[in-house]
Write a protein that holds these residues in place. Sequence first.
Motif, PDB file in Angstrom:
ATOM      1  N   ALA A 613       0.794  -1.440  -0.006  1.00 13.20           N
ATOM      2  CA  ALA A 613      -0.023   0.157   0.003  1.00 13.20           C
ATOM      3  C   ALA A 613       0.703   1.393  -0.099  1.00 13.20           C
ATOM      4  O   ALA A 613       0.160   2.431  -0.012  1.00 13.20           O
ATOM      5  CB  ALA A 613      -0.926   0.157   1.189  1.00 13.20           C
ATOM      6  N   GLY A 614       2.288   1.276  -0.114  1.00 14.08           N
ATOM      7  CA  GLY A 614       2.767   2.494   0.170  1.00 14.08           C
ATOM      8  C   GLY A 614       4.060   2.882  -0.626  1.00 14.08           C
ATOM      9  O   GLY A 614       4.721   1.907  -1.652  1.00 14.08           O
ATOM     10  N   ASP A 615       4.731   3.825  -0.369  1.00 13.22           N
ATOM     11  CA  ASP A 615       6.098   4.381  -1.122  1.00 13.22           C
ATOM     12  C   ASP A 615       6.803   4.518   0.091  1.00 13.22           C
ATOM     13  O   ASP A 615       6.481   5.017   1.145  1.00 13.22           O
ATOM     14  CB  ASP A 615       5.833   5.532  -1.914  1.00 13.22           C
ATOM     15  CG  ASP A 615       5.199   5.239  -3.059  1.00 13.22           C
ATOM     16  OD1 ASP A 615       4.625   3.959  -3.209  1.00 13.22           O
ATOM     17  OD2 ASP A 615       4.415   6.126  -3.751  1.00 13.22           O
ATOM     18  N   TYR A 616       8.253   4.004   0.044  1.00 14.52           N
ATOM     19  CA  TYR A 616       9.054   4.201   1.189  1.00 14.52           C
ATOM     20  C   TYR A 616      10.562   4.820   0.691  1.00 14.52           C
ATOM     21  O   TYR A 616      10.822   4.335  -0.398  1.00 14.52           O
ATOM     22  CB  TYR A 616       9.303   2.859   1.967  1.00 14.52           C
ATOM     23  CG  TYR A 616       7.859   2.236   2.094  1.00 14.52           C
ATOM     24  CD1 TYR A 616       7.238   2.333   3.257  1.00 14.52           C
ATOM     25  CD2 TYR A 616       7.508   1.231   1.191  1.00 14.52           C
ATOM     26  CE1 TYR A 616       6.193   1.681   3.433  1.00 14.52           C
ATOM     27  CE2 TYR A 616       6.200   0.465   1.352  1.00 14.52           C
ATOM     28  CZ  TYR A 616       5.528   0.801   2.665  1.00 14.52           C
ATOM     29  OH  TYR A 616       4.427   0.152   2.877  1.00 14.52           O
ATOM     30  N   GLU A 617      11.100   5.596   1.460  1.00 17.45           N
ATOM     31  CA  GLU A 617      12.371   6.016   1.166  1.00 17.45           C
ATOM     32  C   GLU A 617      13.067   6.004   2.412  1.00 17.45           C
ATOM     33  O   GLU A 617      12.854   6.257   3.550  1.00 17.45           O
ATOM     34  CB  GLU A 617      12.589   7.567   0.685  1.00 17.45           C
ATOM     35  CG  GLU A 617      11.891   7.489  -0.690  1.00 17.45           C
ATOM     36  CD  GLU A 617      12.118   9.084  -1.199  1.00 17.45           C
ATOM     37  OE1 GLU A 617      12.851   9.602  -0.627  1.00 17.45           O
ATOM     38  OE2 GLU A 617      11.340   9.275  -2.168  1.00 17.45           O
ATOM     39  N   LEU A 618      14.547   5.375   2.386  1.00 16.94           N
ATOM     40  CA  LEU A 618      15.333   5.098   3.533  1.00 16.94           C
ATOM     41  C   LEU A 618      16.790   5.633   2.798  1.00 16.94           C
ATOM     42  O   LEU A 618      17.184   5.290   2.229  1.00 16.94           O
ATOM     43  CB  LEU A 618      15.495   3.562   3.932  1.00 16.94           C
ATOM     44  CG  LEU A 618      16.420   3.348   5.102  1.00 16.94           C
ATOM     45  CD1 LEU A 618      16.101   3.885   6.469  1.00 16.94           C
ATOM     46  CD2 LEU A 618      16.642   1.747   5.107  1.00 16.94           C
ATOM     47  N   ARG A 619      17.416   6.368   4.011  1.00 14.91           N
ATOM     48  CA  ARG A 619      18.594   7.040   3.957  1.00 14.91           C
ATOM     49  C   ARG A 619      19.581   6.793   5.187  1.00 14.91           C
ATOM     50  O   ARG A 619      18.910   7.320   6.305  1.00 14.91           O
ATOM     51  CB  ARG A 619      18.634   8.543   3.522  1.00 14.91           C
ATOM     52  CG  ARG A 619      18.187   8.948   2.084  1.00 14.91           C
ATOM     53  CD  ARG A 619      18.112  10.248   1.794  1.00 14.91           C
ATOM     54  NE  ARG A 619      17.647  10.449   0.652  1.00 14.91           N
ATOM     55  CZ  ARG A 619      16.478  10.776   0.000  1.00 14.91           C
ATOM     56  NH1 ARG A 619      15.420  10.623   1.141  1.00 14.91           N
ATOM     57  NH2 ARG A 619      15.852  10.884  -1.172  1.00 14.91           N
ATOM     58  N   VAL A 620      20.738   6.137   5.128  1.00 12.68           N
ATOM     59  CA  VAL A 620      21.512   5.851   6.181  1.00 12.68           C
ATOM     60  C   VAL A 620      22.842   6.404   5.857  1.00 12.68           C
ATOM     61  O   VAL A 620      23.151   5.906   4.560  1.00 12.68           O
ATOM     62  CB  VAL A 620      21.515   4.551   6.553  1.00 12.68           C
ATOM     63  CG1 VAL A 620      22.424   4.336   7.999  1.00 12.68           C
ATOM     64  CG2 VAL A 620      20.176   4.121   6.851  1.00 12.68           C
ATOM     65  N   SER A 621      23.410   7.221   6.790  1.00 15.67           N
ATOM     66  CA  SER A 621      24.812   7.545   6.366  1.00 15.67           C
ATOM     67  C   SER A 621      25.445   7.541   7.746  1.00 15.67           C
ATOM     68  O   SER A 621      25.331   7.602   8.907  1.00 15.67           O
ATOM     69  CB  SER A 621      24.656   9.203   6.080  1.00 15.67           C
ATOM     70  OG  SER A 621      24.110   9.875   6.825  1.00 15.67           O
ATOM     71  N   GLY A 622      26.784   7.075   7.570  1.00 14.63           N
ATOM     72  CA  GLY A 622      27.775   7.178   8.747  1.00 14.63           C
ATOM     73  C   GLY A 622      27.667   5.851   9.675  1.00 14.63           C
ATOM     74  O   GLY A 622      28.047   6.223  10.988  1.00 14.63           O
ATOM     75  N   ALA A 623      26.882   4.806   9.228  1.00 17.28           N
ATOM     76  CA  ALA A 623      26.708   3.802   9.997  1.00 17.28           C
ATOM     77  C   ALA A 623      28.128   3.207  10.499  1.00 17.28           C
ATOM     78  O   ALA A 623      28.850   2.904   9.491  1.00 17.28           O
ATOM     79  CB  ALA A 623      25.729   2.804   9.649  1.00 17.28           C
TER      80      ALA A 623
END
Length: 882
Positions: A613-623
């Motif tokens: 049912a959806g749209d998703y965005e994930l951003r990860v930096s410096g992990a």
Amino acid sequence: MYAIAVNVFLSTSLFERTVNATPDSVFIQYERAWSILPGRVHTKKLWIRGKDSQVEWALELDDCTFDVSFLDLATKKKFHVTRVDAEGIAFRLRRRIPSPAATAEYVAALPPIPGFAPIPVRPAEAPDLRERWDDAHWRLWTIHLENVDARAWREIWVDTLRIEGRNRLGGSFYLKPLREVIVGPVDVEAQETRVGVGGRSLVERVEGTARIAMRRFDPRVVDDAGLVRSIELATDLRGEVPDLAHLPRSMRPLEVSGPVHVGRLALRIDAGTLREGTDVALQLPAFGVVVRDHRVRAALEARARARRDDGGLALAFEIGARGLVAAAPGGPAILRAGEASVAGRTSTDLFDLLGDLRARAAVRDAETDLRAGGLRARGHPTIEASFEVNGERARGTLDVRDDRLHLSFRDVDAATALAAHASVRDWAWRKDDLAVDDARVDLRDLRANVRGRGAGVAISRIGVRAPHVALADPLARLDVAVSVAGAAVHDAAPLNALLAKEGGAQIVANDGALDAEIRASVVDRVARGTLRAHARAVGVGGQALRVLGEIDVAASVDRWSFDDRRVTFASRVIVADLEARFDARGAPAATAKRVELTARIDDLDTRSPSLRAGDYELRVSGARLDDARRLDALLPPETFLAIESGRAEGSAELAISSRRRVARGSVAIALRDAGLRFHETRLSGDFDVTTKLSGFDPDRETLDLRGSRIALRNVAASTEASLKTAAWHGEVDLLKADLRIGDPPAIDAFVQLHARDASPILALVLRDMPETFGDLLRAPELAGQARFTVDGGRFAVRDAHARGGDTTIRGSYAVAGERRHGACLVAKGPLAVGLAVDDRGTTLRFWRLETWLREQGAAVIGLFESNGVSPPRAPAPGARSR
């Protein structure tokens, strides 16, 4: 001559034939009658009865002297008495009713009237309209009594209302049946009088005076309101009510009980309106009332007086209560108040006493103990209210303050200061459609902790605002705003105790802080609203992982239907300086400079949520993860793979759209100086995993990972046997790959390998092969392809084909739980040999190799699928992926 003639008339049947010619309408009887002076008659046991289509009545006088007009008796059918001096009087009247209404209980409480049937049934036939409306056909008797002085008045019994006592009555009465009624003025002196209804005593020891008059009315057309407005009444009475519970149900809409001391009942009523001079004083030492099964008791004092003020004539009233106690149904007291009061003014119109009401109420010196759904609230509130009624509309306010409010839920205790306000501006109170136009609740300086533990949560202020709440159906229309300011979370245990379920994700904190704001509106059971929150050193965690950071949350709900449980919303969560811990103590196991997650969900069914049912965005930096072993806690249980050492770094930038059925972005994870264990085989080195998203199938809930790559550098492999390798490098590319997002997740891929040689692969598979034999099969500059599948604790490499130097390797390998099985055909120049691996070790095969390889491949697939669950099917190389 007069005396002889009149006494003959009175003592023979002449009187009866003259006066009682129509005994069903009026009948006069006496035990003895005589007259000496013209027109003056003395009687013993005078009894008069009469009836019409509406009522039946009887008047009894023990001793009576009256002046009567014999001419009216003889010529006008009129019993006209100009003076009455009577002793010992009783009057009875009962309405004639339809037969279905004549219940046994009601009939038993009616006054009996000799000569009439026990049940006063209204005639079933249509009334004689000529007699009712045409004077030419009217043949009834008229009763007119003037200058009445009646002593020892012992009874007045009207329907079920019965008045008994030693009373004196004086005045006049006029009755022309079906035409005209005039009463009084009549003066009454009451002594030791009792009033009862239906055999029950309502008022006792009544003393005082009363004057009543009824202006002329026509019984044919008058209604109840017109009858009341014809009355003029003045009283000055005292008495006792034994028990309010004896009042008829119609007189007590609520279930009330307790005695009443009537200190004064001074009523001045004219035309249905209270006049100046009205003064009522009541004492109720043990008043009780039941409202919707809630019991209230108190000692009351009430005073009401009609007086003039700036608004004109009004009824001013005061009600004071002492020792007020309110209790829940079948439970303990929920409110105790040392003092409570209501004071105000209202209309003097008896038909509209609430038409111009202004009042204020207060409760002081109170204690509350409220329980609902496991929540208990104890405090010492001060309650103030004001309300106004103007015709059909009402308005008012309610304020509650409590500086010592204690709350408990499960094992959580809290203390706070409460200030609550509610106001109603336009309430159609007769329709009972109450709606609060402004509701506010403020909690300040809230402190909460789990019982037996130290500091938990401290909140400077929690505010709730509801500009409109329809109490009859809150989800028809509701506006609400909630704010949390200055929350310090030293221990999140009190917050977690409020969660509905245990064992799942919980709130964690490390001396954190929180501010939040929620705004929502509901119209016709459909909600929309926004959420904004900022937290520092606060996060979530479970048994394996705790994540904290500086968190910003923004969410908006476009539509949330409470009926079909479907929701459309958008949200954004940003976590800065993220810290992940795998236990509650020690330094953070993992960190990230920034994590940002956004989601847009369209028409989600909350009963069965899905990624479709959806749209998703994930951003990860410096992990960064200093100890890669901690990642083991995130791997599925009973897996064949374990991380034993190393450190990890990573980043991600992903976007998935269910509506457009696309996915893009990548996840990069670098393992440095890492040690991995694959069953008994150990790998060490540097591993770079770059996962690319190339597509998304929301129906199958699978992601297309084509183009992903695993790079291995400086890898060393070793087994319990002697086969070892070092400084190896290679790259694995996923030509086609599907990742199923489920529990457990699964991946099915076609991979391509480029490596220095085959030594780590041989080390993984050929655990007990001699090192000298392994050196012959190293296959330098190895390149190949295979189908690679992982599903929970199962792993398979099928249809592998690789070539390096003059060596070619083909085969399959699978691991399921503690079992393994594999086979490969190795060709080096003109020579070929088959290698089989199972739980017993490694064996060689030298004949019928192609047939043997096919049989072994089927056995590998059988082991992988032995639990009956097939892995997702990846598209063949060259096929188009969704």
